[in-house]
Write a protein that holds these residues in place. Structure first.
Motif, mmCIF file in Angstrom:
data_model
loop_
_atom_site.group_PDB
_atom_site.id
_atom_site.type_symbol
_atom_site.label_atom_id
_atom_site.label_comp_id
_atom_site.label_asym_id
_atom_site.label_seq_id
_atom_site.Cartn_x
_atom_site.Cartn_y
_atom_site.Cartn_z
ATOM 1 N N SER A 14 -7.129 -4.124 -48.041
ATOM 2 C CA SER A 14 -7.254 -5.334 -48.856
ATOM 3 C C SER A 14 -6.415 -5.244 -50.126
ATOM 4 C CB SER A 14 -8.708 -5.585 -49.243
ATOM 5 O OG SER A 14 -9.505 -5.669 -48.101
ATOM 6 N N PHE A 15 -6.377 -4.056 -50.728
ATOM 7 C CA PHE A 15 -5.683 -3.925 -52.012
ATOM 8 C C PHE A 15 -4.324 -3.243 -51.900
ATOM 9 C CE2 PHE A 15 -10.275 -3.548 -53.702
ATOM 10 C CZ PHE A 15 -10.403 -4.925 -53.725
ATOM 11 N N GLU A 16 -3.967 -2.827 -50.676
ATOM 12 C CA GLU A 16 -2.720 -2.087 -50.456
ATOM 13 C C GLU A 16 -2.612 -0.912 -51.420
ATOM 14 O OE1 GLU A 16 0.245 -5.175 -50.642
ATOM 15 O OE2 GLU A 16 -0.231 -5.870 -48.632
ATOM 16 N N ILE A 17 -3.641 -0.069 -51.393
ATOM 17 C CA ILE A 17 -3.654 1.116 -52.251
ATOM 18 C C ILE A 17 -3.734 2.383 -51.384
ATOM 19 C CG2 ILE A 17 -4.638 0.064 -54.329
ATOM 20 C CD1 ILE A 17 -7.400 0.910 -53.371
ATOM 21 N N LEU A 22 -9.231 5.740 -54.208
ATOM 22 C CA LEU A 22 -10.639 5.440 -53.956
ATOM 23 C C LEU A 22 -11.518 6.437 -54.707
ATOM 24 C CD1 LEU A 22 -10.379 4.897 -50.089
ATOM 25 C CD2 LEU A 22 -10.336 3.156 -51.875
ATOM 26 N N ASN A 23 -12.004 6.021 -55.849
ATOM 27 C CA ASN A 23 -12.866 6.890 -56.647
ATOM 28 C C ASN A 23 -13.838 6.071 -57.490
ATOM 29 O OD1 ASN A 23 -11.446 5.983 -58.985
ATOM 30 N ND2 ASN A 23 -9.776 7.357 -58.412
ATOM 31 N N LYS A 24 -14.636 6.778 -58.264
ATOM 32 C CA LYS A 24 -15.673 6.120 -59.079
ATOM 33 C C LYS A 24 -15.125 5.022 -59.982
ATOM 34 C CE LYS A 24 -19.386 9.482 -59.535
ATOM 35 N NZ LYS A 24 -20.083 10.414 -60.417
ATOM 36 N N GLY A 25 -13.884 5.230 -60.438
ATOM 37 C CA GLY A 25 -13.312 4.282 -61.397
ATOM 38 C C GLY A 25 -12.812 2.987 -60.774
ATOM 39 N N LEU A 26 -12.829 2.925 -59.448
ATOM 40 C CA LEU A 26 -12.310 1.718 -58.794
ATOM 41 C C LEU A 26 -13.360 0.613 -58.848
ATOM 42 C CD1 LEU A 26 -9.987 0.411 -57.196
ATOM 43 C CD2 LEU A 26 -11.016 1.286 -55.108
ATOM 44 N N GLU A 27 -13.113 -0.350 -59.750
ATOM 45 C CA GLU A 27 -14.066 -1.429 -59.980
ATOM 46 C C GLU A 27 -13.357 -2.773 -59.920
ATOM 47 O OE1 GLU A 27 -16.798 0.941 -63.296
ATOM 48 O OE2 GLU A 27 -15.493 -0.710 -63.908
ATOM 49 N N TYR A 28 -14.182 -3.826 -59.860
ATOM 50 C CA TYR A 28 -13.650 -5.182 -59.939
ATOM 51 C C TYR A 28 -12.802 -5.317 -61.212
ATOM 52 C CZ TYR A 28 -13.655 -10.323 -60.287
ATOM 53 O OH TYR A 28 -13.276 -11.648 -60.401
ATOM 54 N N GLN A 29 -11.602 -5.784 -61.061
ATOM 55 C CA GLN A 29 -10.651 -5.999 -62.156
ATOM 56 C C GLN A 29 -10.128 -4.716 -62.805
ATOM 57 O OE1 GLN A 29 -12.630 -9.039 -64.562
ATOM 58 N NE2 GLN A 29 -11.576 -10.669 -63.474
ATOM 59 N N SER A 30 -10.379 -3.540 -62.166
ATOM 60 C CA SER A 30 -9.813 -2.305 -62.730
ATOM 61 C C SER A 30 -8.363 -2.129 -62.284
ATOM 62 C CB SER A 30 -10.646 -1.084 -62.319
ATOM 63 O OG SER A 30 -10.499 -0.827 -60.933
ATOM 64 N N ASP A 35 -8.710 -8.776 -58.069
ATOM 65 C CA ASP A 35 -9.102 -9.952 -58.841
ATOM 66 C C ASP A 35 -10.006 -10.779 -57.927
ATOM 67 O OD1 ASP A 35 -7.357 -10.918 -56.965
ATOM 68 O OD2 ASP A 35 -5.907 -11.726 -58.386
ATOM 69 N N SER A 36 -10.276 -12.028 -58.305
ATOM 70 C CA SER A 36 -11.222 -12.799 -57.494
ATOM 71 C C SER A 36 -10.677 -13.059 -56.080
ATOM 72 C CB SER A 36 -11.603 -14.104 -58.195
ATOM 73 O OG SER A 36 -10.464 -14.893 -58.408
ATOM 74 N N VAL A 37 -9.361 -13.198 -55.978
ATOM 75 C CA VAL A 37 -8.768 -13.412 -54.654
ATOM 76 C C VAL A 37 -8.869 -12.131 -53.821
ATOM 77 C CG1 VAL A 37 -6.674 -14.050 -53.391
ATOM 78 C CG2 VAL A 37 -7.190 -15.158 -55.563
ATOM 79 N N GLY A 38 -8.502 -11.007 -54.435
ATOM 80 C CA GLY A 38 -8.615 -9.720 -53.766
ATOM 81 C C GLY A 38 -10.060 -9.426 -53.365
ATOM 82 N N HIS A 39 -10.982 -9.832 -54.222
ATOM 83 C CA HIS A 39 -12.400 -9.624 -53.949
ATOM 84 C C HIS A 39 -12.805 -10.324 -52.647
ATOM 85 C CE1 HIS A 39 -16.385 -8.402 -55.398
ATOM 86 N NE2 HIS A 39 -16.838 -9.534 -54.872
ATOM 87 N N MET A 40 -12.311 -11.552 -52.487
ATOM 88 C CA MET A 40 -12.645 -12.299 -51.275
ATOM 89 C C MET A 40 -12.063 -11.619 -50.040
ATOM 90 S SD MET A 40 -14.514 -14.375 -52.682
ATOM 91 C CE MET A 40 -15.085 -15.026 -51.116
ATOM 92 N N SER A 41 -10.847 -11.070 -50.156
ATOM 93 C CA SER A 41 -10.248 -10.366 -49.012
ATOM 94 C C SER A 41 -11.076 -9.135 -48.666
ATOM 95 C CB SER A 41 -8.826 -9.899 -49.315
ATOM 96 O OG SER A 41 -8.101 -10.881 -49.950
#
Lengths: 80, 348
Positions: A14-17, A22-30, A35-41
């Protein structure tokens, strides 16, 4: 593929990462992609992968890579 | 088959949405001083509405005259503006949470029409409408909302609003043989597709499209063009059968009312609607025509969960519609005439 691998893939695709992101710091808008679009994906990818339909409150509160594991548990998906 | 998000029966639905809306009234009263003062001025029992009729409402105009928000400025990610007939623009402030709720609701509602698979989308608008700016118009919001649910998208117009025949041809060559979506504003579709001199052979290839259109009715009705004329014209010229008019507003983006296969705009579980008398604002019965009041459980960053519109219409309750959607159905009949708007000032 284990549930953890499927869970990780949803984020990676979804985020092409990279897996390292992938760790604890990966949060919404981090990161810009979550973002909201990525969130929906991401939500769509998780729903597809685990064949679930998430409620609005759980979608809005799905705030991080870490807390998402607890959210999925509510739908009978054990990621941990 | 009952389709989500229209699956709730009338009793469950009204219980659920009333609780959500009461909670939102409290949230906005706690976080928006102007809104709180408005409620206090009317002696509203905040969060204590026993039914939808008792829920306090703001006239749509409030968002033109006041800067209403229930979050701190730094949480606002987007501001939606809409031009009004008076020249004043309404300003709707959206944060991340509200934005997610709006996208999700729109996605669930739309999926009840197109299924779970994303479809290619032909947008009858200029490419600049798809720019994801921090301040954007209601028209742009609709375009972005639908774009998010598309597998591919192509804009059918250029920046001067002329048809981009090359782009349309390319789109139809790639996707025209199976189902796809078309989205646009009613007047723009009329202006650019219907009254333009477009080769019919090209537009005939749009027959597999499912058209979603809304907004801009005032311009069309001033030309004497009704909904059925619009539909007939699109059918006879382009072979379009699946045409869905939608009713929505900048203040309640996401929880749109999309016309079903049987001509009804159903309220999903994220919205509800009431009709009020134009003169005394008493709630009217099903079938009676009056001013439309819309409810949405989505807005958290601005107090837009209960709005008295300037539109006229009527509703049907508990329809067992063959389309498989439960929920109040709304029929929109146009705007309040200028002379009548004066009546609305009394509530404000």
């Amino acid at each position: 593929m284990s549930n953890r691998e499927k869970y990780d893939n949803a984020f990676i695709e979804s985020f092409e990462i990279k897996k390292e992101a992938l760790n604890k710091g990966l949060e919404y808008q981090s990161i810009p992609q979550w973002d909201s679009v990525g969130h929906m994906s991401l939500v769509a990818a998780l729903e597809d992968t685990f064949d679930i339909m998430m409620e609005m409150d759980d979608i809005v509160d799905f705030g991080s890579y870490e807390t998402g594991i607890g959210t999925l548990k509510k739908y009978g998906v054990d990621v941990a | 088959m009952i389709r989500p998000p229209f699956e709730l029966n009338a009793i469950k639905k009204s219980e659920l949405i009333l609780a959500q809306l009461n909670k939102l009234t409290c949230h906005h009263a706690d976080n928006c001083d102007t809104y709180k003062r408005y409620l206090d001025a009317y002696g509203v029992d905040i969060g204590g509405a026993n039914d939808l009729a008792e829920l306090p409402y703001l006239p749509a105009r409030a968002f033109k005259e006041l800067d209403l928000k229930s979050v701190v400025d730094k949480s606002i990610t987007k501001t939606l503006t809409s031009s009004g007939t008076s020249g004043l623009r309404s300003r709707i402030h959206i944060d991340g949470r509200t934005s997610i709720k709006q996208s999700r609701a729109l996605s669930e509602i739309l999926k009840s029409y197109i299924g779970v698979k994303k479809l290619p989308l032909l947008i009858i608008d200029a490419p600049s409408m798809g720019d994801n700016a921090s301040v954007f118009s209601a028209r742009s919001a609709g375009t972005l909302g639908f774009s998010g649910l598309a597998s591919d998208k192509v804009f059918a117009l250029d920046e001067d609003f002329n048809l981009n025949i090359k782009e349309i041809e390319r789109f139809l060559t790639r996707f025209g043989d199976s189902e796809f979506m078309i989205f646009g504003f009613t007047f723009l579709i009329w202006q650019s597709l219907v009254i333009n001199d477009v080769p019919d052979a090209l537009l005939r290839r749009m027959a597999n499209g499912r058209l979603f259109h809304g907004g801009g009715w005032k311009k069309l009705s001033s030309l004497g063009i009704s909904d059925s004329t619009f539909k007939n014209e699109l059918f006879s010229r382009f072979g379009l059968i699946n045409i869905h008019n939608y009713y929505g507003m900048a203040e309640q983006t996401g929880s749109v009312f999309i016309e079903c296969e049987h001509g009804r705009m159903h309220a999903s579980k994220y919205s509800e609607v009431l009709i009020r008398n134009l003169n005394d604002f008493e709630v009217l019965q099903a079938g009676e025509k009056g001013v439309i009041q819309v409810f949405s459980s989505l807005p958290e960053s601005y107090p837009g969960h209960s709005i008295l519109t300037e539109d006229l219409g009527w509703i049907e309750h508990d329809v067992l519609c063959q389309c498989g959607r439960n929920g109040t159905a709304i029929h929109v009949e146009g705007r309040i005439e200028r002379a009548e708007i004066r009546g609305c000032s009394d509530v404000y």
